[in-house]
Design a protein around this motif. Structure first.
Motif, mmCIF file in Angstrom:
data_model
loop_
_atom_site.group_PDB
_atom_site.id
_atom_site.type_symbol
_atom_site.label_atom_id
_atom_site.label_comp_id
_atom_site.label_asym_id
_atom_site.label_seq_id
_atom_site.Cartn_x
_atom_site.Cartn_y
_atom_site.Cartn_z
ATOM 1 N N CYS A 132 -1.808 3.572 -0.581
ATOM 2 C CA CYS A 132 -0.839 2.675 -1.229
ATOM 3 C C CYS A 132 -1.626 1.516 -1.831
ATOM 4 O O CYS A 132 -2.435 0.889 -1.139
ATOM 5 N N VAL A 133 -1.405 1.255 -3.105
ATOM 6 C CA VAL A 133 -2.194 0.215 -3.793
ATOM 7 C C VAL A 133 -1.301 -0.955 -4.171
ATOM 8 O O VAL A 133 -0.291 -0.785 -4.863
ATOM 9 N N LYS A 158 -0.442 -8.636 0.307
ATOM 10 C CA LYS A 158 0.928 -8.454 -0.169
ATOM 11 C C LYS A 158 1.486 -7.140 0.378
ATOM 12 O O LYS A 158 0.744 -6.187 0.605
ATOM 13 N N THR A 159 2.783 -7.089 0.557
ATOM 14 C CA THR A 159 3.407 -5.861 1.022
ATOM 15 C C THR A 159 3.252 -4.768 -0.027
ATOM 16 O O THR A 159 3.480 -5.004 -1.219
ATOM 17 N N CYS A 160 2.834 -3.598 0.427
ATOM 18 C CA CYS A 160 2.677 -2.460 -0.469
ATOM 19 C C CYS A 160 3.845 -1.499 -0.246
ATOM 20 O O CYS A 160 4.245 -1.254 0.895
ATOM 21 N N TYR A 161 4.383 -1.001 -1.317
ATOM 22 C CA TYR A 161 5.537 -0.102 -1.254
ATOM 23 C C TYR A 161 5.115 1.288 -1.704
ATOM 24 O O TYR A 161 4.492 1.437 -2.747
ATOM 25 N N VAL A 162 5.483 2.290 -0.910
ATOM 26 C CA VAL A 162 5.134 3.661 -1.299
ATOM 27 C C VAL A 162 6.123 4.640 -0.673
ATOM 28 O O VAL A 162 6.551 4.473 0.468
ATOM 29 N N MET A 182 -4.175 1.373 3.030
ATOM 30 C CA MET A 182 -3.802 0.279 2.122
ATOM 31 C C MET A 182 -5.004 -0.083 1.240
ATOM 32 O O MET A 182 -6.125 -0.222 1.743
ATOM 33 N N ALA A 183 -4.754 -0.224 -0.030
ATOM 34 C CA ALA A 183 -5.815 -0.644 -0.951
ATOM 35 C C ALA A 183 -5.233 -1.703 -1.876
ATOM 36 O O ALA A 183 -4.017 -1.847 -1.978
ATOM 37 N N TRP A 184 -6.083 -2.414 -2.550
ATOM 38 C CA TRP A 184 -5.613 -3.477 -3.422
ATOM 39 C C TRP A 184 -6.613 -3.705 -4.552
ATOM 40 O O TRP A 184 -7.778 -3.355 -4.439
ATOM 41 N N ILE A 229 -1.424 -5.122 -5.757
ATOM 42 C CA ILE A 229 -2.301 -5.906 -6.633
ATOM 43 C C ILE A 229 -3.168 -6.863 -5.817
ATOM 44 O O ILE A 229 -4.356 -6.979 -6.037
ATOM 45 N N HIS A 230 -2.541 -7.514 -4.835
ATOM 46 C CA HIS A 230 -3.278 -8.504 -4.045
ATOM 47 C C HIS A 230 -3.329 -8.089 -2.576
ATOM 48 O O HIS A 230 -2.314 -7.669 -2.021
ATOM 49 N N GLN A 231 -4.469 -8.251 -1.985
ATOM 50 C CA GLN A 231 -4.584 -7.997 -0.558
ATOM 51 C C GLN A 231 -3.656 -8.934 0.207
ATOM 52 O O GLN A 231 -3.553 -10.127 -0.104
#
Lengths: 296, 163
Positions: free
Chosen positions: B69-70, B76-80, B146-148, B72-74
């Protein structure tokens, strides 16, 4: 255009310097364990996309464009920054020294480009017939680098920034003043990021007169439309909205719309009014773009 | 049991750089036979074989799409939207767990395959684990990474990059 190319090339050179230390920037396996308030580190973003730009400063742009931005701050506080492809008038390449930070605010000694270089040419028919020789008079201005203070505040999703630069490195005129105030905010909608930005930039009469007052050589031609002009300090007002989406951990999609209401002190000068008659020129700046960038 | 043990010994003695040792071991076995201690050896070999021979029973597979899940900013909640597909050799009771909660995400009864879909909101890696709920012995896991684009040092960016 040449200025833009030079800027992009210098930005790419800067990028080459930045590449090595930030090559793992987007690698989630390498989390920086440094202090959360630390400003050190950076990124480099190279993008290509579509750009539409209508402006009084050059012909309309409507097509593919290269975008480049980057920042790297060393542990000792010295930083270098580059921004090309958007807002070229006021950003370009910068260097500075981040000397003090609090939880929400950072304070920098900031060396920046307060105005890009200008190249203007005016043709005068010296005879009565159309076949007479045309004399081209140039009114060129060197870019202006200035030194000043910059402070930036970050509160959740809001960013506020002030710049006050009283010292100019351009030795062709006395020191002027450049100042700016910006406020921006971003919102997250799933993995999309939306942002809005409003800013005001001020350039004092010394700067405006250097670039936009009619030269003595041109005044001497007694052309009614190109008479003497004394500018005051003026404000540009900039608004921008945009969206970003992470395509992968290194690829970012962005789109933006930016409008700059150019100061009357600039747009009403005789030289700029003369240029505004050229097809494809506008009194103010409208810019739209979308791009895919690779972020190192 | 004895077949497994023989297989294990053959594999062990075929190890190239162990040949000298294997000869010694053969000699030792002969000695043990003479000392009537062969039973102890076979018990030992059998124990090792039981713990190292491949388990043929009930192999599990678990597939996770996407595996990353990518944001934009480390930070931040990532949605997938994730999809998990699993398959077992034997029918049984299976439950799917996530590191985000203690209760199972879903359980299946008398099944040998299953599918689970959900939107995941996360700021750090999420581990999905499929477990055979009766014995608790057979598990398999996959991690949602998690990636950003930009790492956490947001202040260094925002001092200049206003958008």
């Amino acid at each position: 255009m040449n200025t833009n190319v030079r800027g992009i090339i210098s930005g790419l050179l800067l990028g080459a310097v930045l590449l090595n230390p930030v090559s793992s920037y987007a690698d989630e396996a390498k989390v920086d364990s440094s202090d959360e308030n630390s400003r050190s580190g950076g990124y480099l973003k190279i993008g290509y996309g579509y750009k539409y730009e209508e402006t009084p400063f050059h012909d309309k742009k409507d097509g593919g464009a290269l975008f480049l931005s980057g920042r790297y701050q060393f542990e000792n506080g010295i930083y270098i920054e580059a921004s090309h492809g958007a807002n070229e008038l006021s950003i370009g390449n910068s260097v500075g020294y981040n000397f003090y930070n609090t939880e929400h605010w950072s304070f920098d000694l900031h060396g920046m480009q307060a105005h890009g270089s200008t190249e203007m040419g005016f043709g005068f028919n010296n005879g009565n017939s159309e076949n007479s020789d045309i004399e081209i008079l140039h009114m060129d201005g060197k870019y202006t680098r200035m030194l000043g203070l910059r402070t930036t505040g970050t509160y959740d999703q809001a960013t506020i920034q002030f710049i006050f630069a009283p010292y100019s490195f351009n030795d062709e005129y006395d020191d002027g003043i450049f100042a700016s105030a910006w406020i921006g905010r971003s919102w997250q909608l799933k993995n999309w990021e939306l942002h809005a930005l409003v800013g005001v930039t001020y350039r004092s009469e010394e700067i405006n007169n250097y670039y936009y007052s009619t030269s003595d050589e041109i005044i001497a031609k007694n052309e009614p439309q190109l008479g003497p002009y004394q500018a005051d300090g003026g404000f540009d007002v900039v608004t921008q909205v945009g969206v970003s989406y992470p395509v992968s951990k290194n690829v970012l999609f962005e789109s933006y719309l930016r409008y700059t209401d150019v100061s009357d002190e600039v747009s009403q000068s005789p030289v700029m009014r003369a240029f505004s008659k050229i097809d494809g020129r506008a009194e103010n700046v409208t810019e739209f773009g979308f791009l895919f960038s690779y972020v190192f | 049991m004895s077949l497994n043990s023989a297989f294990f010994l053959a594999m062990y003695f075929n190890g190239g750089d162990k040949m000298k040792i294997s000869v010694k071991i053969h000699q030792k076995i002969a000695s043990l036979l003479r000392d009537n201690r062969i039973i102890n050896l076979w018990l030992l070999v059998g124990f090792v074989a039981m713990n190292t021979a491949p388990t043929a029973a009930n192999e599990l597979t678990l597939k996770l799409k996407p595996s990353q899940c990518v944001a934009i900013h480390q930070g931040k909640t990532c949605y997938v939207d994730v999809e998990l597909l699993w398959q077992a050799q034997d029918k049984g009771e299976y439950c799917l767990y996530s590191s985000q909660q203690t209760d199972p995400l879903k359980c299946w009864s008398k099944s040998d395959n299953g599918r689970f879909e959900r939107e995941v909101l996360a700021r750090k890696n999420v581990l999905f684990r499929l477990r055979e709920s009766k014995t608790g012995g057979v598990t398999i896991s996959k991690e949602l990474e998690m990636a950003w684009i930009y790492k956490r040092n947001a202040k260094s960016r925002s001092t200049w990059r206003m958008f």
